[in-house]
Design an enzyme around this catalytic site. Structure first.
Site, PDB file in Angstrom:
ATOM      1  CE1 TYR A   1       1.059   9.748   8.355  1.00  0.00           C
ATOM      2  CE2 TYR A   1      -1.277   9.261   8.287  1.00  0.00           C
ATOM      3  CZ  TYR A   1       0.022   8.872   8.113  1.00  0.00           C
ATOM      4  OH  TYR A   1       0.300   7.604   7.689  1.00  0.00           O
TER       5      TYR A   1
ATOM      6  CG  HIS B   1       4.066   6.373  -0.480  1.00  0.00           C
ATOM      7  ND1 HIS B   1       3.924   5.020  -0.428  1.00  0.00           N
ATOM      8  CD2 HIS B   1       3.035   6.889   0.212  1.00  0.00           C
ATOM      9  CE1 HIS B   1       2.826   4.726   0.273  1.00  0.00           C
ATOM     10  NE2 HIS B   1       2.274   5.847   0.668  1.00  0.00           N
TER      11      HIS B   1
ATOM     12  CB  CYS C   1      -1.892   1.207   8.765  1.00  0.00           C
ATOM     13  SG  CYS C   1      -0.143   1.220   9.061  1.00  0.00           S
TER      14      CYS C   1
ATOM     15  CD  GLU D   1      -0.932   6.972   4.491  1.00  0.00           C
ATOM     16  OE1 GLU D   1      -0.493   6.120   3.705  1.00  0.00           O
ATOM     17  OE2 GLU D   1      -1.173   6.741   5.691  1.00  0.00           O
TER      18      GLU D   1
ATOM     19  CD1 TRP E   1       1.487   4.760  10.615  1.00  0.00           C
ATOM     20  CD2 TRP E   1       3.429   4.808   9.508  1.00  0.00           C
ATOM     21  NE1 TRP E   1       1.891   3.458  10.426  1.00  0.00           N
ATOM     22  CE2 TRP E   1       3.072   3.456   9.741  1.00  0.00           C
ATOM     23  CE3 TRP E   1       4.612   5.072   8.816  1.00  0.00           C
ATOM     24  CZ2 TRP E   1       3.849   2.394   9.313  1.00  0.00           C
ATOM     25  CZ3 TRP E   1       5.378   4.004   8.393  1.00  0.00           C
ATOM     26  CH2 TRP E   1       4.996   2.687   8.636  1.00  0.00           C
TER      27      TRP E   1
ATOM     28  CG  HIS F   1      -2.059   8.250  -0.556  1.00  0.00           C
ATOM     29  ND1 HIS F   1      -0.898   8.989  -0.452  1.00  0.00           N
ATOM     30  CD2 HIS F   1      -1.856   7.141   0.197  1.00  0.00           C
ATOM     31  CE1 HIS F   1      -0.036   8.358   0.314  1.00  0.00           C
ATOM     32  NE2 HIS F   1      -0.598   7.233   0.736  1.00  0.00           N
TER      33      HIS F   1
ATOM     34  CD  GLU G   1      -0.218  -5.424   7.456  1.00  0.00           C
ATOM     35  OE1 GLU G   1       0.052  -5.144   8.648  1.00  0.00           O
ATOM     36  OE2 GLU G   1      -0.217  -4.575   6.559  1.00  0.00           O
TER      37      GLU G   1
ATOM     38  CG  HIS H   1      -2.395   2.856   0.869  1.00  0.00           C
ATOM     39  ND1 HIS H   1      -1.219   2.137   0.997  1.00  0.00           N
ATOM     40  CD2 HIS H   1      -2.117   4.122   1.233  1.00  0.00           C
ATOM     41  CE1 HIS H   1      -0.260   2.953   1.409  1.00  0.00           C
ATOM     42  NE2 HIS H   1      -0.773   4.160   1.566  1.00  0.00           N
TER      43      HIS H   1
ATOM     44  CD  GLU I   1       2.867   6.223   4.161  1.00  0.00           C
ATOM     45  OE1 GLU I   1       1.893   6.624   3.495  1.00  0.00           O
ATOM     46  OE2 GLU I   1       3.176   5.029   4.241  1.00  0.00           O
TER      47      GLU I   1
END
Length: 179
Positions: A101, A25, A66, A113, A158, A31, A86, A68, A111
């Site tokens: 994006y 980041h 969201c 990604e 995002w 990524h 979460e 990774h 970000e």
């Protein structure tokens, strides 16, 4: 505790390496990531408000969850894992669209990604992890779209980017199914 690694990818989503999440980041390196959108039977989207202790975008509203993917983990496996971590529930997820994006933040992080959109259905209340999530709510897509236009500062960068692309995709899908 060892810092989480992200999967570095090229523009074809092919893995080219691993890197600690913060470093990726800081360097704005592309990524792999995923964004989960959970809908109920009324076609409302479950939004989460990020915990106030998050290192970026604290207290802002975003999609259901969201994160990774971990090395060796499929998009679906990663989405189910993080949804449970979460929001405290598990459902079947389906892959939708994916795209690249880039969203820079005021704190110097970015970000960048290759994001995979995952969709699922759930009708109950989540059992939120207060270390990750401050609150949650159901909203129709039209209400989210209008609220984002009036109060963009309440939403993560995002999510605004993803929602714009995702909303268009949903409308195309609805028009095709109605045609």
């Amino acid at each position: 505790m060892k810092e989480e690694q992200v999967i570095l990818v090229n523009e074809k989503d092919e893995q080219i390496g691993l890197m600690p999440k913060m470093e990726a980041h800081e360097k704005a390196l592309l990524h792999r990531a995923f964004s989960v959108f959970i809908f109920n039977d009324k076609n409302e989207l479950m939004l989460q408000q990020r915990a106030l202790t998050k290192y970026h975008s604290p207290g802002l509203w975003t999609n259901t969850c969201c994160s990774h993917q971990r090395e060796g983990e499929s998009n679906i496996q990663a989405g189910k894992r993080r949804l449970f971590e979460e929001m405290g529930f598990m459902v079947d997820l389906q892959e939708s669209i994916s795209f690249i994006y880039k969203a820079p933040f005021d704190n110097g992080l970015t970000e960048h990604e290759f994001d995979h959109i995952l969709i699922g259905t759930y009708n109950d209340e989540p059992i939120i992890n207060l270390e990750e999530v401050a609150s949650w709510k159901w909203m129709t897509l039209e209400t989210v779209k209008n609220d984002m236009l009036k109060k963009p500062e309440l939403y993560t960068e995002w999510f605004k980017i993803i929602f714009d692309k995702f909303y268009g995709h949903i409308n195309i899908s609805e028009n095709e199914s109605n045609g």
